[in-house]
Scaffold this motif. Structure first.
Motif, short mmCIF file in Angstrom:
data_model
loop_
_atom_site.label_atom_id
_atom_site.label_comp_id
_atom_site.label_asym_id
_atom_site.label_seq_id
_atom_site.Cartn_x
_atom_site.Cartn_y
_atom_site.Cartn_z
N ARG A 1 37.65 41.23 27.88
CA ARG A 1 38.49 40.45 28.80
C ARG A 1 38.52 38.98 28.36
O ARG A 1 39.56 38.33 28.39
CB ARG A 1 37.92 40.60 30.22
CG ARG A 1 38.62 39.81 31.27
CD ARG A 1 39.60 40.63 32.10
NE ARG A 1 40.22 39.79 33.12
CZ ARG A 1 41.49 39.39 33.09
NH1 ARG A 1 42.30 39.82 32.15
NH2 ARG A 1 41.96 38.59 34.01
N ALA A 2 37.37 38.49 27.93
CA ALA A 2 37.29 37.10 27.47
C ALA A 2 38.22 36.87 26.28
O ALA A 2 38.91 35.85 26.20
CB ALA A 2 35.85 36.74 27.09
N GLY B 1 42.53 29.71 22.79
CA GLY B 1 41.12 29.35 22.60
C GLY B 1 40.36 30.41 21.83
O GLY B 1 40.97 31.24 21.14
N ILE B 2 39.04 30.38 21.96
CA ILE B 2 38.23 31.41 21.30
C ILE B 2 37.32 32.04 22.35
O ILE B 2 37.02 31.43 23.38
CB ILE B 2 37.38 30.86 20.13
CG1 ILE B 2 36.38 29.81 20.61
CG2 ILE B 2 38.28 30.30 19.04
CD1 ILE B 2 35.33 29.44 19.55
N ALA B 3 36.88 33.26 22.06
CA ALA B 3 35.93 33.95 22.93
C ALA B 3 34.71 34.34 22.11
O ALA B 3 34.84 34.80 20.98
CB ALA B 3 36.58 35.19 23.54
N ILE B 4 33.55 34.15 22.70
CA ILE B 4 32.30 34.52 22.03
C ILE B 4 31.45 35.29 23.02
O ILE B 4 31.27 34.85 24.16
CB ILE B 4 31.53 33.25 21.55
CG1 ILE B 4 32.37 32.45 20.55
CG2 ILE B 4 30.19 33.63 20.95
CD1 ILE B 4 31.80 31.08 20.22
N GLN B 5 30.94 36.42 22.57
CA GLN B 5 30.06 37.19 23.45
C GLN B 5 28.72 36.48 23.56
O GLN B 5 28.10 36.15 22.54
CB GLN B 5 29.86 38.61 22.93
CG GLN B 5 29.13 39.49 23.91
CD GLN B 5 29.26 40.96 23.57
OE1 GLN B 5 29.27 41.33 22.41
NE2 GLN B 5 29.33 41.80 24.59
N CYS B 6 28.30 36.23 24.79
CA CYS B 6 27.11 35.41 24.98
C CYS B 6 26.40 35.79 26.27
O CYS B 6 27.05 35.99 27.30
CB CYS B 6 27.55 33.94 25.04
SG CYS B 6 26.20 32.77 25.17
N ASP B 7 25.08 35.86 26.21
CA ASP B 7 24.28 35.98 27.43
C ASP B 7 23.70 34.60 27.71
O ASP B 7 22.85 34.12 26.97
CB ASP B 7 23.16 37.00 27.22
CG ASP B 7 22.27 37.15 28.44
OD1 ASP B 7 22.45 36.40 29.43
OD2 ASP B 7 21.38 38.02 28.41
#
Ligand code: NAD
Length: 130
Positions: A41-42, A51-57
């Motif tokens: 979704r991001a 923009g950009i999306a980065i998987q992050c906790d």
């Protein structure tokens, strides 16, 4: 605050408050990095807003630092951070099955409180050194 030309990180930008914030910042000319656990979704929202999306906790010290470094590498040094990543577990203190499970309460604190502080300290550190 004029976000035009600034690099902004929005945690939890894949949904809800974060999504609205990411869209608003992009509309005002910021370069936006969405950091979210849910990458699909991001990524769609990031593509929508350029923009950009980065998987992050956000609750991970090492993971958070790596994500902020990736933002700096791909977009430039972040100057704006909006913490919207969070979870809500709606449960009574005592229910028909007994007391609220403590591990679930800990998880909420880990993400909403510690995760928020984690990202603040990491982005502030980079901003101070830039
Ligand atoms: N929406 C409201 O009216 C409201 C009101 C008060 C408080 N809040 C709180 O604000 C926060 C955001 O609300 P929302 O409505 O936008 O929620 P939401 O569920 O729509 O979005 C939260 C986002 O955070 C992401 N996320 C969850 N854990 C994460 C983690 N560990 N690392 C990175 N990303 C993570 C999720 O994937 C999701 O995309 C929540 O904690 C919520 O409880 C919301």
């Amino acid at each position: 605050m004029n976000p035009n030309g600034q690099i902004a990180i929005v945690t939890g930008g894949g949904s809800g408050l974060g999504e609205a914030t990411a869209r608003a910042l992009a509309a005002k000319g910021a370069g936006v990095a969405i950091l979210d656990l849910g990458i699909e979704r991001a990524a769609k929202i990031a593509a929508d807003i350029g923009g950009i999306a980065i998987q992050c906790d956000v609750s991970s010290a090492d993971g958070g630092a790596a994500c902020v470094a990736e933002v700096a590498k791909k977009l430039g040094e972040p100057r704006i951070l909006v913490n919207c990543a969070g979870i809500a577990i709606g449960m009574k203190t005592i229910g028909k099955d007994g007391p609220h499970p403590l591990d679930q309460y800990r998880k909420v604190i880990e993400v909403n409180l510690i995760g928020t502080f984690n990202m603040i300290r990491l982005v502030a550190d980079r901003a101070a050194k830039a």
